[in-house]
Scaffold this active site. Structure first.
Site, PDB file in Angstrom:
ATOM      1  N   ASN A  48      34.464   4.030  24.061  1.00  0.00           N
ATOM      2  CA  ASN A  48      35.238   4.666  22.990  1.00  0.00           C
ATOM      3  C   ASN A  48      34.520   5.882  22.408  1.00  0.00           C
ATOM      4  O   ASN A  48      34.887   6.363  21.340  1.00  0.00           O
ATOM      5  CB  ASN A  48      35.513   3.663  21.868  1.00  0.00           C
ATOM      6  CG  ASN A  48      36.470   2.567  22.303  1.00  0.00           C
ATOM      7  OD1 ASN A  48      37.366   2.778  23.108  1.00  0.00           O
ATOM      8  ND2 ASN A  48      36.267   1.372  21.765  1.00  0.00           N
ATOM      9  N   HIS A 134      45.895  -4.270  15.647  1.00  0.00           N
ATOM     10  CA  HIS A 134      44.655  -4.894  16.105  1.00  0.00           C
ATOM     11  C   HIS A 134      44.567  -6.354  15.670  1.00  0.00           C
ATOM     12  O   HIS A 134      45.117  -6.755  14.638  1.00  0.00           O
ATOM     13  CB  HIS A 134      43.467  -4.106  15.546  1.00  0.00           C
ATOM     14  CG  HIS A 134      42.156  -4.483  16.135  1.00  0.00           C
ATOM     15  ND1 HIS A 134      41.325  -5.432  15.577  1.00  0.00           N
ATOM     16  CD2 HIS A 134      41.522  -4.040  17.248  1.00  0.00           C
ATOM     17  CE1 HIS A 134      40.233  -5.554  16.302  1.00  0.00           C
ATOM     18  NE2 HIS A 134      40.333  -4.718  17.334  1.00  0.00           N
ATOM     19  N   GLU A 174      48.564   1.034  12.816  1.00  0.00           N
ATOM     20  CA  GLU A 174      47.467   1.849  13.321  1.00  0.00           C
ATOM     21  C   GLU A 174      47.943   3.287  13.446  1.00  0.00           C
ATOM     22  O   GLU A 174      49.147   3.538  13.612  1.00  0.00           O
ATOM     23  CB  GLU A 174      46.985   1.326  14.674  1.00  0.00           C
ATOM     24  CG  GLU A 174      46.406  -0.078  14.608  1.00  0.00           C
ATOM     25  CD  GLU A 174      45.801  -0.537  15.924  1.00  0.00           C
ATOM     26  OE1 GLU A 174      45.217   0.302  16.635  1.00  0.00           O
ATOM     27  OE2 GLU A 174      45.894  -1.738  16.240  1.00  0.00           O
ATOM     28  N   SER A 178      45.128   1.053  20.054  1.00  0.00           N
ATOM     29  CA  SER A 178      43.925   1.003  20.884  1.00  0.00           C
ATOM     30  C   SER A 178      44.191   0.672  22.340  1.00  0.00           C
ATOM     31  O   SER A 178      43.431   1.099  23.215  1.00  0.00           O
ATOM     32  CB  SER A 178      42.933  -0.010  20.303  1.00  0.00           C
ATOM     33  OG  SER A 178      43.508  -1.302  20.254  1.00  0.00           O
ATOM     34  N   ASP A 203      45.192   2.010   9.810  1.00  0.00           N
ATOM     35  CA  ASP A 203      43.917   1.846  10.520  1.00  0.00           C
ATOM     36  C   ASP A 203      43.838   2.976  11.546  1.00  0.00           C
ATOM     37  O   ASP A 203      44.548   2.953  12.548  1.00  0.00           O
ATOM     38  CB  ASP A 203      43.885   0.476  11.200  1.00  0.00           C
ATOM     39  CG  ASP A 203      42.643   0.266  12.058  1.00  0.00           C
ATOM     40  OD1 ASP A 203      41.818   1.192  12.172  1.00  0.00           O
ATOM     41  OD2 ASP A 203      42.506  -0.812  12.656  1.00  0.00           O
ATOM     42  N   HIS A 206      41.005   4.898  16.039  1.00  0.00           N
ATOM     43  CA  HIS A 206      41.017   5.678  17.280  1.00  0.00           C
ATOM     44  C   HIS A 206      41.611   7.077  17.102  1.00  0.00           C
ATOM     45  O   HIS A 206      41.766   7.798  18.078  1.00  0.00           O
ATOM     46  CB  HIS A 206      41.783   4.911  18.361  1.00  0.00           C
ATOM     47  CG  HIS A 206      41.158   3.612  18.720  1.00  0.00           C
ATOM     48  ND1 HIS A 206      40.181   3.496  19.680  1.00  0.00           N
ATOM     49  CD2 HIS A 206      41.345   2.371  18.211  1.00  0.00           C
ATOM     50  CE1 HIS A 206      39.800   2.225  19.773  1.00  0.00           C
ATOM     51  NE2 HIS A 206      40.488   1.527  18.890  1.00  0.00           N
ATOM     52  N   LYS A 235      33.603   4.683  17.129  1.00  0.00           N
ATOM     53  CA  LYS A 235      34.378   5.295  18.212  1.00  0.00           C
ATOM     54  C   LYS A 235      33.988   6.766  18.322  1.00  0.00           C
ATOM     55  O   LYS A 235      32.921   7.097  18.802  1.00  0.00           O
ATOM     56  CB  LYS A 235      35.877   5.110  17.970  1.00  0.00           C
ATOM     57  CG  LYS A 235      36.427   3.762  18.408  1.00  0.00           C
ATOM     58  CD  LYS A 235      36.193   2.689  17.412  1.00  0.00           C
ATOM     59  CE  LYS A 235      36.830   1.372  17.804  1.00  0.00           C
ATOM     60  NZ  LYS A 235      36.554   0.322  16.788  1.00  0.00           N
TER      61      LYS A 235
END
Length: 388
Positions: A48, A134, A174, A178, A203, A206, A235
């Protein structure tokens, strides 16, 4: 056989029979574009480390200098003596960068997500989560006293209907997902939250560092500001830890009631200093995001016609293969070509949607993307011949 022995044996045997048993192998250079496993070198497509900062010389030097200044560990929880000037500087830099009043630091994104939901939610509250959120978020929703409703992935109409039926609450999504690498329709979700009197939590583990001006992430690029923004440092920033960005009153509340914050040893101050340096590099070194953009274009142009290709606008490039067995076969094929890309199988992803999770880093070279494309094409050709 005692209860726990029997339960453990049965569960492990079931995983083996399903071809879903995970294994743990020590690696050298897992934070670089070249990883060595069992003395064999591979191009690493499973990290990541999107911006290539995890092994960056400037970042390492900043951490070394901070260890000399602050020592190895914090030695206490933040509310005792574990909160240092290095932590304060990191909080201030996060707020300046991302445009929030306060930042609350945590040791991991998992802890930050769970702390937010456990601290904020009470009995009779409504929690609305994207189905692909997640595991830390979904688990926290299940264990919290609130009633959790999960809406189909990125389906804002279904979210609207659930809120209309059950009442206002906390909406959690998110910014970048992910496993699929796609993005949430944040502007639409925020508008919906405002209209239906909900709080929004994003969130952006990423997205931050990768998307938007100065890498400010999904929310900034979508011109929204949620009540809670979770960012992680492991990440794109290349270090470890996380923070919740929020208002001053919410931050004070979390520091009083978030047990993951109150009762955990604070991250080492040297680590906080390293994250501060990573933020500086992320904001000022646009060439890293430009390199990622070039790599993504090359990946799409070379692999876009293959059956497993999924188009994304992020460095996460899932290559769908269907069954867990075929995903493992493809992972093994790639390793034989000197390419390391992890097979993702149930329960991490739904049954029938096993995949190779290809991730790109600014440290990759264009010729490495070309080699990956050629190897994927070889596998698809061999698989087609076997079907015939």
């Amino acid at each position: 056989m005692p209860l726990f022995d029997s339960r453990i044996t049965s569960a492990l045997q079931q995983r083996r029979e399903q071809g879903l048993l995970r294994t743990l192998s020590p690696v050298h250079g897992g934070n670089t574009a070249q990883v060595k496993i069992a003395k064999q070198s591979f191009t690493n497509f499973s990290s990541n480390d999107y911006l290539g900062l995890a092994n960056d010389d400037a970042l390492k030097e900043a951490w070394k200098a901070a260890v000399d200044r602050y020592g190895a560990g914090s030695a206490a929880s933040p509310m005792v003596t574990g909160f240092s000037y290095a932590h304060q500087e990191l909080q201030d830099d996060l707020c300046n960068w991302l445009g929030f009043e306060q930042a609350v630091l945590f040791n991991s994104g998992f802890s930050a997500n769970q702390a937010a939901l456990f601290a904020l939610l009470a009995k009779n509250d409504c929690l609305y989560q994207d189905k692909l959120n997640h595991a830390s978020l979904v688990e926290a929703g299940v264990l919290s006293p609130a009633t959790q409703y999960r809406f189909p992935h990125n389906n804002t109409q279904r979210l609207h209907d659930l809120i209309e039926r059950n009442g206002a609450g906390l909406v959690v999504t998110e910014g970048v997902f992910s496993m699929d690498g796609d993005r949430a329709p944040l502007a639409n979700i925020e508008a919906q939250c405002q209209k239906q009197s909900c709080w929004l939590m994003v969130d952006d583990a990423h997205g931050v560092g990768v998307l938007g001006k100065e890498g400010k992430g999904s929310c900034a690029e979508s011109s929204i500001k949620p009540q809670l923004l979770v960012v992680t440092f492991g990440k794109a920033l290349g270090v470890q830890g996380a923070a919740i960005l929020c208002s001053s009153s919410t931050a004070e509340y979390l520091r009083q009631y978030a047990r993951h914050f109150v009762y955990s040893t604070a991250m080492p101050p040297a680590q906080a200093a390293a994250v501060t340096k990573a933020i500086e590099l992320t904001r000022t070194q646009q060439w890293r995001r430009d390199q990622l953009s070039d790599l993504q274009h090359t990946y799409s142009s070379l692999i876009g016609d293959l059956p497993g290709y999924i188009d994304t606008q992020t460095p996460i490039k899932p290559y769908l293969v269907g069954s867990a067995g075929r995903a493992m076969s493809l992972a093994n094929h790639l390793r034989q070509q000197g390419l390391w890309a992890t097979a993702i199988r149930p329960p991490t992803v739904p049954k029938g949607k096993a995949r190779i999770r290809v991730t790109l880093s600014a440290n990759h070279k264009l010729e490495e993307i070309s080699k990956l494309a050629q190897s994927l094409k070889q596998f698809e050709f061999q698989y087609a011949k076997e079907d015939c």
